[in-house]
Design a protein around this motif. Structure first.
Motif, short mmCIF file in Angstrom:
data_model
loop_
_atom_site.label_atom_id
_atom_site.label_comp_id
_atom_site.label_asym_id
_atom_site.label_seq_id
_atom_site.Cartn_x
_atom_site.Cartn_y
_atom_site.Cartn_z
N SER A 159 0.86 -1.18 0.00
CA SER A 159 0.00 0.00 0.00
C SER A 159 0.89 1.23 0.00
N ARG A 160 0.86 1.99 -1.08
CA ARG A 160 1.76 3.14 -1.20
C ARG A 160 1.44 4.23 -0.19
N ARG A 161 0.18 4.42 0.13
CA ARG A 161 -0.21 5.53 1.00
C ARG A 161 -0.49 5.11 2.44
N ARG A 162 -0.87 3.86 2.66
CA ARG A 162 -1.36 3.49 3.99
C ARG A 162 -0.59 2.32 4.61
N ALA A 163 0.57 2.01 4.09
CA ALA A 163 1.30 0.83 4.59
C ALA A 163 1.54 0.90 6.09
N LEU A 164 2.00 2.04 6.58
CA LEU A 164 2.30 2.16 8.01
C LEU A 164 1.04 2.06 8.85
N ALA A 165 -0.04 2.68 8.40
CA ALA A 165 -1.30 2.62 9.14
C ALA A 165 -1.86 1.20 9.16
N ILE A 166 -1.75 0.51 8.03
CA ILE A 166 -2.23 -0.88 7.98
C ILE A 166 -1.40 -1.75 8.91
N ALA A 167 -0.08 -1.55 8.92
CA ALA A 167 0.79 -2.32 9.80
C ALA A 167 0.44 -2.07 11.27
N GLY A 168 0.17 -0.82 11.61
CA GLY A 168 -0.21 -0.51 12.98
C GLY A 168 -1.51 -1.17 13.37
N TRP A 169 -2.47 -1.17 12.45
CA TRP A 169 -3.76 -1.80 12.74
C TRP A 169 -3.60 -3.31 12.89
N LEU A 170 -2.82 -3.91 12.00
CA LEU A 170 -2.63 -5.35 12.03
C LEU A 170 -1.89 -5.79 13.30
N SER A 171 -1.01 -4.94 13.81
CA SER A 171 -0.25 -5.29 15.01
C SER A 171 -1.15 -5.50 16.21
N GLY A 172 -2.32 -4.85 16.21
CA GLY A 172 -3.25 -5.02 17.32
C GLY A 172 -4.12 -6.25 17.21
N LEU A 173 -4.03 -6.97 16.10
CA LEU A 173 -4.87 -8.15 15.89
C LEU A 173 -4.28 -9.42 16.47
N GLU A 174 -2.97 -9.44 16.76
CA GLU A 174 -2.28 -10.65 17.19
C GLU A 174 -2.39 -11.72 16.09
N PRO A 175 -1.75 -11.51 14.94
CA PRO A 175 -1.83 -12.47 13.83
C PRO A 175 -1.31 -13.84 14.24
N VAL A 176 -2.00 -14.89 13.80
CA VAL A 176 -1.67 -16.24 14.23
C VAL A 176 -1.35 -17.18 13.06
N ARG A 177 -2.16 -17.13 11.99
CA ARG A 177 -2.06 -18.19 10.99
C ARG A 177 -2.70 -17.75 9.69
N LEU A 178 -2.10 -18.18 8.58
CA LEU A 178 -2.68 -17.97 7.25
C LEU A 178 -3.35 -19.26 6.79
#
Length: 294
Positions: free
Chosen positions: A205-224
């Motif tokens: 994401s050219r414009r929102r990469a950092l914001a998306i990363a910050g949001w995803l960090s709060g999800l506690e990613p576990v598995r694809l």
């Protein structure tokens, strides 16, 4: 030096639950396990702490006192106090929340308890079977027969594009030195061959990469996972998020390929978030690992 003045240590992972051991009174043994999260920045020897709990004393008051004792023990061993406490079992979330209140610990309901699960597996194999009253039992609560419905990512958290990716275990062993705004690194399995390819995805994401990363960090990613024509991210305790939709034939091939690659890599996977394929830095990077269902 007081705990408040100490430099914070790694997060803690906690399991407060019954074990497959019958005590003399016919009741199951309850046990509290606490360990520090193993990361590339954490001490080489993680903090581990065990305390048995009488079945008649299973409550948040006992648990709070035990966590306080664990905090004292960790300080005596030279570990900094944790900021966050991960709780692996949804059924114990409320009790752990009550116990953590007033201790200055943030409770994070999460399955990103890889060190704890490995320790439980060790105990299930080498400790519990040697105890009087042992009876074979599951490591974790039985999996839900029907997984929660996956939901689309919020519009603001969607990237411009994505792609499959592969990194060697050797490359991932150097991840602690990468420039990552939101890192989610975990220790690699000790027996993993450095040449083993680890599967993952890259989100752009050219414009929102950092914001998306910050949001995803709060999800506690576990598995694809690829299922029902969707690329799904499992997160937290039971959240499921749709990252992409795939044509039927592509989805079937991707599901098989991802499952095989995960198995070869000891369950490891990853997610990377970047502004573009050419971007020198990572806005977010998470290592994920499969966990046993029971």
């Amino acid at each position: 030096m007081s705990a408040a003045m100490q430099v914070a240590g790694p997060d803690w992972e906690l399991d407060y639950y019954s074990r497959p051991i019958l005590e003399a009174d016919g009741k199951k043994r309850w046990e509290l396990l606490i360990c520090s999260t193993a990361t590339s920045q954490a001490p080489a020897v993680p903090f581990r702490w065990v305390r048995d709990c009488p079945a008649s004393s299973v409550n948040s008051q006992w648990l709070r006192g035990a966590i306080e004792a664990a905090l004292e023990a960790s300080a005596e061993q030279g570990y900094g106090p944790p900021r966050r406490l991960r709780c692996w079992r949804g059924s114990m979330r409320t009790m752990v929340q009550r116990a953590a209140e007033g201790l200055g610990l943030e409770l994070v309901p999460s399955r990103r308890c890889y060190g704890l699960v490995e320790w439980l597996q060790e105990r299930q194999m080498n400790v519990y079977p040697l105890e009087p009253g042992y009876m074979a039992g599951p490591l974790a609560p039985a999996p839900q027969p029907i997984p929660p419905v996956a939901v689309p990512l919020p519009e603001a958290a969607r990237g411009d594009s994505w792609s499959w990716a592969t990194l060697s275990a050797e490359a991932l062993s150097e991840a602690a030195g990468w420039e990552i705004a939101f890192p989610g690194l975990v220790a690699l399995p000790a027996q993993l061959d450095p040449t083993t390819p680890v599967p993952g995805i890259r989100l752009f994401s050219r414009r929102r990469a950092l914001a998306i990363a910050g949001w995803l960090s709060g999800l506690e990613p576990v598995r694809l996972e690829v299922c029902s024509g969707q690329l799904v991210l499992e997160a937290g305790l039971e959240d499921r998020w749709i990252l992409a939709r795939l044509p039927e034939q592509e989805a079937q091939a991707a599901a098989a390929a991802l499952a095989q690659a995960r198995e070869r890599a000891g369950g490891l996977q990853f997610i990377a978030i970047q502004a573009s394929e050419e971007a020198p830095a990572l806005d977010g990077f998470w290592l994920l690992r499969d966990l046993p269902d029971g």
